[in-house]
Design a protein around this motif. Structure first.
Motif: not given
Ligand code: NIG
Ligand code: FE
Length: 425
Positions: A365-377
């Motif tokens: 869940x963190x990988x498709x929310x918070x961390x995914x957001x950081x992966x696209x700035x």
């Protein structure tokens, strides 16, 4: 009592995915910031407070209230890697693969990405938009509220700009927030077959400057959303030197870096990404332990795409467990595209990652929310439920967030809220 627009209350769980600034790493990945019997307060499209229902009911008086009893509230999902704008389909290639031809064999025979290029070159912007809109609608209904979209099926200047215009048109009309990426170096087009260096020069000398100029006058520049520049660093696509040249040329034009690396062949793309300060490095199926350590020591987010392995009938997956354990910032994505992953569902990706990559539901869940957001700035705008973040959130029809990975094949997302408004999906 403070007046607000919306209060969601009584949630069995609010999974905030909150944390100190930056993507989550290591043990923090297993923490989704749970609040039992929780509530979220929203005003002017932003989150103003998250906490226990009793507290927020005492503090806020809301225009609209939603009772989320027995349900989970979590951030809208963020999709950090898509090729969702395309024409036609590749259902014939799917059947060839079922009969035993591999994805790379199809690519080497002139199919694959290049067959979608033929369809895209013939399509108008309007047709691309019309074919893509239902796919974005499906993603939205499955909980995706922000998505990156790449070009890469045009492979000549005019067709790549056409794809950028289609992405821009969708950004202007669709509920999903869109982040654009230029991927002129996705494949060697048929007219450059055997002349990868010459095509690389074309990308650098003509296509990238055209894309950068287009961007300046686009809706994205006005919204302060960057145009990323990506390369498919792979055998029979772009080697390490060609990838470096394309990415460095983009940087010189102000386009930040993303890269497809280590999908089938380890060419050193992770080190290149880190050296160039890439926001993300994506695929990582065959990344070596040494390259994993380089990634873990960097700010670059590693994006893994297990729906691709699933779709290609492979039981070899990126070692996402080791990436987390080594301390890399990990995100997950569908990679939605007509060839390697015709899949709009991030919850399905969670389900695969938990079963085949040993991720805990919380990590997924963190990988498709918070961390995914950081992966696209976009980590300072979306991806977590914290005061000041955009009010993009989901009400999930289950009493525990782990159901998002435990159940699969259906859709537990009951309500999508975008910028504080309930979306009709
Ligand atoms: O991310 N790997 C390269 N590009 C896409 C595949 C696109 C396609 O097959 O059309 C990917 O998997
Ligand atoms: Fe891709």
């Amino acid at each position: 009592m403070t007046k607000i627009d919306l209060l969601i209350y009584n949630a069995a769980q609010v999974a905030t995915c909150a944390g100190p600034s930056g993507p989550k790493r290591g043990e923090a990945m297993a923490d989704v910031g749970l609040i039992e019997d929780g509530a979220v307060a929203v005003a002017d499209g932003q989150i103003v407070a998250v906490g226990p229902t009793a507290e927020l009911r005492a503090d806020y008086i809301a225009e609209q209230r939603i009772d989320a009893a027995g349900k989970v509230v979590c951030p809208g999902f963020v999709e950090p890697h898509t090729h969702v704008v395309f024409a036609g389909d590749r259902v014939n290639e799917f059947e060839l693969r079922v009969k035993g031809t591999s994805y790379q064999e199809i690519m080497a025979a002139g199919g694959g990405i290049v067959s979608t290029t033929t369809a895209v070159r013939q399509a108008s912007v309007e047709q691309l938009v019309a074919e893509t809109r239902p796919r974005l609608n499906a993603m939205l209904a499955l909980g995706t509220t922000t998505a990156e979209i790449k070009t890469g099926y045009g492979l000549d200047t005019a067709s790549e700009i056409k794809l950028l215009r289609a992405i821009e048109a969708l950004a202007g009309q669709h509920t999903i927030d869109i982040v654009p990426t230029f991927l002129g170096a996705h494949a060697i087009p048929p007219e450059y077959q055997g002349r990868a260096d010459a095509y690389t020069d074309r990308v650098i000398d003509e296509m990238l400057p055209a894309a950068a100029a287009w961007y300046q006058a686009s809706i994205f520049a006005a919204r302060h959303i960057p145009l990323f520049n990506d390369v498919f660093c792979e055998q029979n696509a772009f080697n390490l030197d060609q990838s470096r040249r394309v990415l460095a040329a983009g940087l010189a034009l102000g386009l930040p870096v993303k890269i497809h690396a280590d999908e089938f062949t380890a060419l050193g793309g992770v080190s290149l990404a880190v050296e160039l300060g890439a926001v993300s490095v994506d695929h990582l199926d065959v990344t070596t332990p040494a390259e994993r350590a380089v990634l873990a020591a960097s700010e670059t987010v590693g994006v893994v795409l297990p729906a691709v392995n699933f779709n290609l009938g492979s039981l070899h997956f990126a070692d996402a467990r080791a990436l987390i354990d080594d301390g890399a910032a990990l995100a997950l994505s569908t990679d939605i595209n007509p060839g390697s992953a015709p899949c709009p569902s991030l919850p399905l990706v969670m389900a695969i990652a938990c079963r085949y990559q040993q991720l805990l539901p919380a990590e997924a869940l963190n990988a498709i929310t918070r961390n995914a957001a950081y992966a696209i700035g976009r980590g300072d705008v979306v991806g977590s439920l914290e005061p000041g973040q955009q009010a993009d959130l989901l009400i999930v029809n289950a009493p525990d967030y782990r159901h998002l990975a435990y159940q699969f094949g259906g859709n537990l997302v009951e309500t999508v809220i975008k910028k504080g408004r309930v979306v009709q999906v």
